[in-house]
Write an enzyme that holds these catalytic residues in place. Structure first.
Site, PDB file in Angstrom:
ATOM      1  N   GLU A  66       9.125  16.236  15.691  1.00 46.85           N
ATOM      2  CA  GLU A  66       9.098  16.146  14.466  1.00 46.85           C
ATOM      3  C   GLU A  66       8.332  17.172  13.498  1.00 46.85           C
ATOM      4  OE1 GLU A  66       7.840  12.666  12.009  1.00 46.85           O
ATOM      5  OE2 GLU A  66       9.918  12.576  11.163  1.00 46.85           O
TER       6      GLU A  66
ATOM      7  N   LYS B 158       0.981  -1.034  -0.138  1.00 46.82           N
ATOM      8  CA  LYS B 158       0.022   0.113  -0.170  1.00 46.82           C
ATOM      9  C   LYS B 158       0.842   1.250  -0.075  1.00 46.82           C
ATOM     10  CE  LYS B 158      -2.255   2.809   3.224  1.00 46.82           C
ATOM     11  NZ  LYS B 158      -2.304   3.903   2.316  1.00 46.82           N
TER      12      LYS B 158
HETATM   13  P1  NAD Z   1       2.139   7.827   8.071  1.00 44.96           P
HETATM   14  O1  NAD Z   1       2.185   7.343   9.373  1.00 44.96           O
HETATM   15  O2  NAD Z   1       0.568   8.966   8.255  1.00 44.96           O
HETATM   16  O3  NAD Z   1       1.525   7.071   6.779  1.00 44.96           O
HETATM   17  C1  NAD Z   1       2.558   5.930   6.373  1.00 44.96           C
HETATM   18  C2  NAD Z   1       1.740   5.031   5.568  1.00 44.96           C
HETATM   19  O4  NAD Z   1       0.875   4.348   6.667  1.00 44.96           O
HETATM   20  C3  NAD Z   1       0.511   5.789   4.609  1.00 44.96           C
HETATM   21  O5  NAD Z   1       0.622   4.539   3.574  1.00 44.96           O
HETATM   22  C4  NAD Z   1      -0.678   5.511   5.357  1.00 44.96           C
HETATM   23  O6  NAD Z   1      -1.805   5.242   4.696  1.00 44.96           O
HETATM   24  C5  NAD Z   1      -0.574   4.250   6.309  1.00 44.96           C
HETATM   25  N1  NAD Z   1      -1.381   4.312   7.448  1.00 44.96           N
HETATM   26  C6  NAD Z   1      -1.891   5.295   8.231  1.00 44.96           C
HETATM   27  N2  NAD Z   1      -2.689   4.795   9.154  1.00 44.96           N
HETATM   28  C7  NAD Z   1      -2.355   3.247   9.291  1.00 44.96           C
HETATM   29  C8  NAD Z   1      -2.856   2.413   9.990  1.00 44.96           C
HETATM   30  N3  NAD Z   1      -3.639   2.803  11.264  1.00 44.96           N
HETATM   31  N4  NAD Z   1      -2.443   1.143   9.789  1.00 44.96           N
HETATM   32  C9  NAD Z   1      -1.710   0.931   8.873  1.00 44.96           C
HETATM   33  N5  NAD Z   1      -1.269   1.637   7.925  1.00 44.96           N
HETATM   34  C10 NAD Z   1      -1.514   3.149   8.035  1.00 44.96           C
HETATM   35  O7  NAD Z   1       3.091   8.627   7.608  1.00 44.96           O
HETATM   36  P2  NAD Z   1       3.337   9.869   6.737  1.00 44.96           P
HETATM   37  O8  NAD Z   1       2.832  11.128   6.915  1.00 44.96           O
HETATM   38  O9  NAD Z   1       2.759   9.052   5.211  1.00 44.96           O
HETATM   39  O10 NAD Z   1       4.943   9.931   6.407  1.00 44.96           O
HETATM   40  C11 NAD Z   1       5.847  10.761   7.094  1.00 44.96           C
HETATM   41  C12 NAD Z   1       6.302   9.981   8.500  1.00 44.96           C
HETATM   42  O11 NAD Z   1       7.081   8.736   7.829  1.00 44.96           O
HETATM   43  C13 NAD Z   1       7.294  11.135   9.203  1.00 44.96           C
HETATM   44  O12 NAD Z   1       6.903  10.695  10.592  1.00 44.96           O
HETATM   45  C14 NAD Z   1       8.512  10.403   8.722  1.00 44.96           C
HETATM   46  O13 NAD Z   1       9.574  10.506   9.679  1.00 44.96           O
HETATM   47  C15 NAD Z   1       8.297   8.852   8.324  1.00 44.96           C
HETATM   48  N6  NAD Z   1       9.183   8.190   7.661  1.00 44.96           N
HETATM   49  C16 NAD Z   1      10.274   7.580   8.337  1.00 44.96           C
HETATM   50  C17 NAD Z   1      11.130   6.711   7.461  1.00 44.96           C
HETATM   51  C18 NAD Z   1      12.321   6.088   8.264  1.00 44.96           C
HETATM   52  O14 NAD Z   1      12.983   5.379   7.333  1.00 44.96           O
HETATM   53  N7  NAD Z   1      12.497   5.769   9.529  1.00 44.96           N
HETATM   54  C19 NAD Z   1      11.253   7.208   6.261  1.00 44.96           C
HETATM   55  C20 NAD Z   1      10.257   7.965   5.708  1.00 44.96           C
HETATM   56  C21 NAD Z   1       9.171   8.679   6.304  1.00 44.96           C
END
Ligand code: NAD
Length: 481
Positions: A385, A173
Site C-alpha cells: 500500500e 480519537k
Molecule cells: P494509522 O493506523 O497510523 O492511524 C489510524 C489511527 O490510529 C490514528 O488515530 C492513530 O493515532 C491511531 N493509532 C496509531 N497507533 C495506535 C495504537 N497502537 N493503538 C490505537 N490507536 C493507534 O493509519 P493512518 O496513517 O492514520 O491512515 C492511513 C491508513 O488507514 C491506510 O492504511 C488506509 O488504507 C487506512 N484506511 C482504511 C480505511 C478502510 O475503511 N478500510 C479507510 C481509511 C483509511
C-alpha cells in the site's frame, strides 16, 4: 495559532500532562494549530464521563436520540463552508472535494443512523408450539472509536453515528495529523445539546491515546479505521480482553479493464479512482490490470488524462490534486517511486513534485499524479500500500489472469471492473477477494450496504445493519409456552 482542546463531559479540557502537539497545514508545511498531547489519564477521565452518561443515554427514547443526531447534522450543513475549509487546510485535500462530498457525507452519516434506529425491526423465532424467542439488541456501553487522517470528519462520524444512535456512549480519537474538524464537531455537539459525557473526544498520538482507549477495561467495543499494522497491534491487546472489534484496514485495490470496456466513459472515472484525494482513499484503485487488446490505447489515454490534472493549492477552485498529508507520508510515496525504478518500472507520468506551485505553497508537500508501467504485478511497488497518487498498469491476456493478479496481495478491500459483458463481470466479481466490488463505477456508496475488507484489509463490516449490530449485544429471550 489555534489551540484545540479535548472535549470531555461537554467541557473543553487541556491534557492533564499539559503537553501539546503541533498540527501542520500540508499545503504550506507550516504549523497552524496545537492539540493536547493527551495520555491514559485523559482517556481515563473521558471513559469515566462516558460511563456516567451511559445509563441516561441508553435509556433515552430512540426518537430523542435521533433528534439530537439530526440537530448535529443540521449544524454541520449550516456550516459546510467552514468545515470544508478547515478539512482542506488540515488534510491537504482540495476544498472543493471537502465541500461537495466529504462534509455533506459526515452530515449524511448522522442522518442515516438517526433514521435507521427509527425503522428498526425486531427478530423473533417460534419454536413450534413450545416457545417463542425474541432478540433484544442492547448497546454495549462505552465504545472506543479511532479514526485515520485521510477522510477525517467523514470517517469519524461514520463510527460515532451508529455508536451513539444505538445508545452507546463514546470515547473517540481522531488522527493527531488531522484533528481540526473533530474538534469543531465537539463544539457542535455541545450546541446541539448532546447530553454531557455522551461523546468525548481525546486528542493525541496513537501510542498514547489510541492504545489507552484500546487497553481500557471499561471500553468493551473498539471500532478502528487505519493501517493494517496498527490494526494488528490493536487486535493483540483487545482480543485477549474479549473486546468486540471492528477493523477497517489498508488496501491495494485492483482496477480491472476488460477488452470490451467503454474507455470513453471509463477513463475519467478510473482516473478519479486513482487520484481523488491525492490517492489517499483506502478505496482508490492503485493497480490497474488491463486486457492486452486495450493496453496501448488505455495507457495513452489514461496518461493524457492524468497529465491534465492540476496539482496545487487546495484552496484554488481549479485544483484537482491537493497536498500530501504530511512530510513523512510524502517521503514514503517518494520512496516507492524510487523503489519502482529499482524494480524495473518506467515512470510515464509525474514521478515527483509539480513544477508550478502557488507562492504560498512553496513550503508544502506535493506529489504529481504518477503512472508506472513495466512492473511485475507481484513486485513490492505493485502489492504494497502506497496510499498516494501513484498507480501501476499491468497487461493481462485473459480474465483468469486478471482475477489472479487482483487477488495476489495480502489485502482484500475493494476492486472495480470495467467492461460491457456484464454476465462475465458478475462471475469475476464472485471470484475476487474483496469486500467491496464495483462494476462500471467507483466509490458509489449506499450507506445501507456492508462495507469492509477481506484478508488483511479488516475484520467485520461497517454500514447499515452491520454497524447497528456491531454496536449492540444480541440477547435471545426464550419464553416457554
Ligand atoms: P494509522 O493506523 O497510523 O492511524 C489510524 C489511527 O490510529 C490514528 O488515530 C492513530 O493515532 C491511531 N493509532 C496509531 N497507533 C495506535 C495504537 N497502537 N493503538 C490505537 N490507536 C493507534 O493509519 P493512518 O496513517 O492514520 O491512515 C492511513 C491508513 O488507514 C491506510 O492504511 C488506509 O488504507 C487506512 N484506511 C482504511 C480505511 C478502510 O475503511 N478500510 C479507510 C481509511 C483509511
Amino acid at each position: 495559532m489555534d489551540t484545540l482542546s479535548n472535549f470531555i463531559a461537554n467541557q473543553d479540557a487541556p491534557a492533564i500532562g499539559g503537553g501539546r502537539l503541533e498540527v501542520f497545514e500540508p499545503a504550506t508545511g507550516a504549523a497552524y494549530a496545537t492539540i493536547p498531547d493527551s495520555d491514559e489519564r485523559d482517556v481515563a477521565r473521558a471513559v469515566e464521563a462516558a460511563k456516567a452518561a451511559f445509563p441516561g443515554w441508553s435509556q433515552t427514547p430512540a426518537a430523542d436520540r435521533a433528534r439530537v443526531l439530526n440537530a448535529i447534522a443540521d449544524l454541520i450543513e449550516q456550516r459546510v463552508e467552514a468545515f470544508a475549509e478547515a478539512e482542506s487546510r488540515d488534510q491537504g485535500k482540495p476544498v472543493s472535494l471537502a465541500r461537495s462530498l466529504e462534509i455533506p457525507r459526515a452530515a449524511a452519516n448522522l442522518r442515516f443512523f438517526a433514521g435507521a434506529i427509527l425503522h428498526e425491526r425486531g427478530e423473533f423465532y417460534r419454536s413450534d408450539d413450545r416457545a417463542l424467542n425474541y432478540v433484544l439488541r442492547q448497546p454495549r456501553g462505552v465504545a472506543g472509536c479511532i479514526s485515520p487522517w485521510n477522510l477525517p470528519l467523514y470517517l469519524f462520524t461514520w463510527k460515532i453515528a451508529p455508536a451513539l444512535a444505538t445508545g452507546n456512549t463514546v470515547v473517540a480519537k481522531p488522527s493527531e495529523v488531522t484533528p481540526f474538524t473533530a474538534w469543531m464537531f465537539g463544539q457542535l455537539c455541545r450546541e446541539a445539546k448532546l447530553p454531557m459525557g455522551v461523546l468525548n473526544i481525546v486528542h493525541g498520538t496513537g501510542p498514547k491515546v489510541g492504545a489507552a482507549i484500546v487497553a481500557h477495561p471499561d471500553v468493551p467495543a473498539i471500532s478502528f479505521t487505519g493501517g493494517t499494522a496498527t490494526g494488528a497491534a490493536i487486535a493483540a491487546v483487545a482480543a485477549p480482553m474479549f473486546k468486540k472489534l471492528s477493523l477497517e484496514l489498508g488496501g491495494k485495490n485492483a482496477t480491472i479493464v476488460c477488452e470490451d470496456a467503454d474507455l470513453e466513459k471509463a477513463i475519467p472515472m478510473i482516473v478519479r479512482s486513482a487520484f481523488q484525494n491525492q490517492g489517499e482513499i483506502c478505496l482508490c484503485g492503485s493497480r490497474i490490470v488491463v486486457h492486452r487488446a486495450l493496453l496501448k490505447e488505455f495507457t495513452e489515454r489514461f496518461v493524457n488524462e492524468a497529465r491534465s490534472l492540476k496539482t496545487g493549492d487546495p484552496t484554488a477552485t481549479d485544483t484537482d490534486v491537493g497536498a500530501i498529508v504530511s512530510r513523512q507520508h510524502l517521503e514514503k510515496i517518494q520512496s516507492y517511486v524510487a523503489l519502482a525504478k529499482i524494480e524495473g518500472g518506467k515512470v510515464v507520468c509525474g514521478g515527483g513534485a509539480p513544477h508550478l506551485i502557488a507562492q504560498r505553497c512553496r513550503g508544502g508537500w506535493f506529489h504529481e499524479p504518477t503512472v508506472i508501467v513495466g512492473l511485475s504485478p507481484t513486485c513490492r511497488t505493485a502489492t504494497e500500500e502506497i496510499f498516494g497518487p501513484v498507480v501501476t498498469i499491468h497487461g493481462v491476456d485473459d480474465h483468469g489472469e486478471a482475477i489472479q493478479i487482483a487477488n495476489c496481495t495480502k489485502y482484500g478491500l475493494a476492486c472495480s471492473i470495467w467492461g460491457r459483458d456484464i454476465e462475465r463481470m458478475h462471475r469475476m466479481a464472485a471470484k475476487i477477494d474483496a469486500g467491496v466490488i464495483w462494476l462500471n463505477t467507483w466509490m458509489m456508496r449506499d450507506l445501507r450496504t456492508p462495507f469492509g475488507g477481506m484478508k488483511q484489509s479488516g475484520v467485520g463490516r461497517e454500514g447499515g445493519d452491520e454497524a447497528l449490530r456491531f454496536f449492540t449485544e444480541a440477547k435471545n429471550v426464550c419464553v416457554g409456552w
